[in-house]
Write an enzyme that holds these catalytic residues in place. Sequence first.
Site, PDB file in Angstrom:
ATOM      1  CB  ALA A  80      14.821   3.515  -9.899  1.00 54.83           C
ATOM      2  NE  ARG A 129      15.921  16.617 -15.148  1.00 54.07           N
ATOM      3  CZ  ARG A 129      16.935  16.005 -15.762  1.00 54.07           C
ATOM      4  NH1 ARG A 129      17.659  16.664 -16.646  1.00 54.07           N
ATOM      5  NH2 ARG A 129      17.214  14.738 -15.519  1.00 54.07           N
ATOM      6  N   GLY A 162      15.680   4.215 -19.122  1.00 55.86           N
ATOM      7  CA  GLY A 162      14.251   3.979 -19.337  1.00 55.86           C
ATOM      8  C   GLY A 162      13.485   5.210 -19.774  1.00 55.86           C
ATOM      9  NE  ARG A 201     -21.120   3.511 -25.746  1.00 57.70           N
ATOM     10  CZ  ARG A 201     -22.221   3.203 -25.051  1.00 57.70           C
ATOM     11  NH1 ARG A 201     -23.402   3.644 -25.457  1.00 57.70           N
ATOM     12  NH2 ARG A 201     -22.141   2.470 -23.966  1.00 57.70           N
TER      13      ARG A 201
HETATM   14  C1  UD1 Z   1      22.081  10.850 -17.811  1.00 64.35           C
HETATM   15  C2  UD1 Z   1      23.616  10.873 -17.895  1.00 64.35           C
HETATM   16  C3  UD1 Z   1      24.041  11.886 -18.956  1.00 64.35           C
HETATM   17  C4  UD1 Z   1      23.397  11.544 -20.280  1.00 64.35           C
HETATM   18  C5  UD1 Z   1      21.892  11.446 -20.151  1.00 64.35           C
HETATM   19  C6  UD1 Z   1      21.304  10.887 -21.419  1.00 64.35           C
HETATM   20  C7  UD1 Z   1      24.358  10.344 -15.632  1.00 64.35           C
HETATM   21  C8  UD1 Z   1      24.979  10.869 -14.383  1.00 64.35           C
HETATM   22  N1  UD1 Z   1      24.169  11.215 -16.604  1.00 64.35           N
HETATM   23  O1  UD1 Z   1      21.655  12.127 -17.349  1.00 64.35           O
HETATM   24  O2  UD1 Z   1      25.461  11.857 -19.090  1.00 64.35           O
HETATM   25  O3  UD1 Z   1      23.757  12.524 -21.244  1.00 64.35           O
HETATM   26  O4  UD1 Z   1      21.529  10.522 -19.083  1.00 64.35           O
HETATM   27  O5  UD1 Z   1      19.904  10.811 -21.353  1.00 64.35           O
HETATM   28  O6  UD1 Z   1      24.104   9.157 -15.712  1.00 64.35           O
HETATM   29  N2  UD1 Z   1      17.688   6.442 -12.661  1.00 64.35           N
HETATM   30  C9  UD1 Z   1      17.556   5.388 -11.782  1.00 64.35           C
HETATM   31  N3  UD1 Z   1      17.999   5.527 -10.506  1.00 64.35           N
HETATM   32  C10 UD1 Z   1      18.592   6.661 -10.078  1.00 64.35           C
HETATM   33  C11 UD1 Z   1      18.740   7.740 -10.978  1.00 64.35           C
HETATM   34  C12 UD1 Z   1      18.288   7.599 -12.269  1.00 64.35           C
HETATM   35  O7  UD1 Z   1      17.028   4.332 -12.132  1.00 64.35           O
HETATM   36  O8  UD1 Z   1      18.968   6.697  -8.901  1.00 64.35           O
HETATM   37  C13 UD1 Z   1      17.171   6.296 -14.041  1.00 64.35           C
HETATM   38  C14 UD1 Z   1      16.147   7.332 -14.408  1.00 64.35           C
HETATM   39  O9  UD1 Z   1      14.838   6.872 -14.084  1.00 64.35           O
HETATM   40  C15 UD1 Z   1      16.352   7.490 -15.891  1.00 64.35           C
HETATM   41  C16 UD1 Z   1      17.796   7.119 -16.112  1.00 64.35           C
HETATM   42  O10 UD1 Z   1      18.229   6.473 -14.938  1.00 64.35           O
HETATM   43  O11 UD1 Z   1      15.520   6.598 -16.619  1.00 64.35           O
HETATM   44  C17 UD1 Z   1      18.673   8.354 -16.365  1.00 64.35           C
HETATM   45  O12 UD1 Z   1      18.571   9.218 -15.247  1.00 64.35           O
HETATM   46  P1  UD1 Z   1      18.387  10.781 -15.407  1.00 64.35           P
HETATM   47  O13 UD1 Z   1      18.272  11.375 -14.060  1.00 64.35           O
HETATM   48  O14 UD1 Z   1      17.333  11.073 -16.388  1.00 64.35           O
HETATM   49  O15 UD1 Z   1      19.812  11.177 -16.004  1.00 64.35           O
HETATM   50  P2  UD1 Z   1      20.148  12.450 -16.897  1.00 64.35           P
HETATM   51  O16 UD1 Z   1      20.232  13.638 -16.023  1.00 64.35           O
HETATM   52  O17 UD1 Z   1      19.263  12.515 -18.059  1.00 64.35           O
HETATM   53 CA    CA Z   2      17.366  11.503 -18.650  1.00 65.54          CA
END
Ligand code: UD1
Ligand code: CA
Length: 480
Positions: A25, A30, A117, A351
């Site tokens: 979600a 970044r 995801g 094509r």
């Molecule tokens: C997260 C982990 C971190 C880990 C890393 C690995 C947390 C707090 N941290 O950090 O420890 O090392 O993944 O990749 O979990 N998402 C949602 N809803 C939200 C927020 C995020 O569905 O409200 C989904 C994002 O779309 C993403 C996944 O969760 O696919 C991970 O979120 P992201 O913000 O990328 O976490 P990281 O900072 O990478």
């Molecule tokens: Ca991530």
Amino acid sequence: MANKQTSSAPGHSSETSLAVVIMAAGKGTRLKSKHPKVLHEAGGKPLLAHVIAAAQRTVSGRDIYVVIGHEAERVREAVSATGVNFIVQHEQRGTGHAVMMARDAIAGYDQVIVLSGDAPRISGQTIQKLLDFHVTKKAAMTILTSVLPDPAGYGRIIRKSAKSSDVKAIVEHKAATKAQQKVREINSGFYAFSVKPLLKHISHLGTKNVHGEMYLTDLAKILTKAGGRVVAVEANDPYEALGGNTRAELADIDRRMRMAKCEELMAGGVTIFYPETCVIDAGVQVGPDTVIEPFVQLLGATSVGENCRVRSYSVIRNTLIGDEVSILPGCVMDDSQIHAQATVGPYSRLRPGSEIGEGARVGNFVETKKMRLGKGSKANHLTYLGDAEIGDGVNIGAGTITCNYDGVHKHKTVIEDGVFVGSDSTLVAPIKLGKGAYIAAASCITNEVPAGSLALGRARQIVKEGWARAKQASHAEFKK
Ligand code: UD1
Ligand code: CA
């Protein structure tokens, strides 16, 4: 509907029902993009599509719940064909909050695997390993971890002791002390939970952190404190954990996926020169002894036979290529078929709907569309062949054009076996050139040409003898 799944862990034989939740979600701030993060591509497919495919090796789509939020409808549309379920997280309040949204969906299951995801390199085997370890250890939470040379940005795993598989906490990079930042074992963002303790404690997640979000990772500490077992298991390949949070990370993931595909093909007997310059999608098949030169792209459902040569700078999508075919440099082809021993290129454009017959030749600056060129036929130079049915042993002279479009409709050109079309001919469709007919060079052909006949469709040549000398004389007179 809970899926009954038998774990392959040694010594474990009882059945357990398993759901998979994929967190997708987030916005992906970044990436600085208008498009949702999980739809950004690596290895030719959206990140999320890779994660779903890996999950589907363990459970079917009906037991997979994808949490969507940012640009939810676009994400749903992009992967709906996989048969997964969707849960909308209207406000993205963190990974813990994302899993909270799936509470009702997973309540009927024993175990749940939670995947990120945005981390597309996860494999089906690793998901199975995570589950087996989790079930064997009878854990409340199992964290898949990796030891990375550069762990910056990831959550760090704080084990109870160096040798113990039990975990005390996960500390996010930004909250880590100097000493904790030195830990190279990271949280991959993939977990297994026993549903009961997860649902009991997930509401205890707080938001006291730099992002003011509910961190799923905080459950490690919460569950440990509550007396549950929290363990960590390392992924076989540490790079399965890589997440695509930035464009640079996406490029790194893509490069690794491409290289893995090249290595798989090379192991199967394909020669690839400068594989780091080639872009080959995961679903592409290539037969042994085929040689792929630098800067080739083989995309989608392309399949290349044995003993072919694909020379540099060709971009080939969804095209079936037989054995011993030679693709010369600089070709672009889509949704086409090339039979054995044919030669295409350099600089040919096939094509959609082009079919090149066995041993046929299509040369430079030839464009084809929805047409079949028969066995041994040739169109070697500067030609457009569209909506055409061309038989065997036909020669299409340089600069021939099928005039298939009258401004409103497309019409068909039929050229039977053995026809010889002289250079620079225009064939105005609908038109048929009968078997073995000859078309004189530079003809404009508008009527059917019967088999075995010669058609001329051009003005007769006129010669004015002495004309040039007379012209020069009149110029000389004028200058005086
Ligand atoms: C997260 C982990 C971190 C880990 C890393 C690995 C947390 C707090 N941290 O950090 O420890 O090392 O993944 O990749 O979990 N998402 C949602 N809803 C939200 C927020 C995020 O569905 O409200 C989904 C994002 O779309 C993403 C996944 O969760 O696919 C991970 O979120 P992201 O913000 O990328 O976490 P990281 O900072 O990478
Ligand atoms: Ca991530």
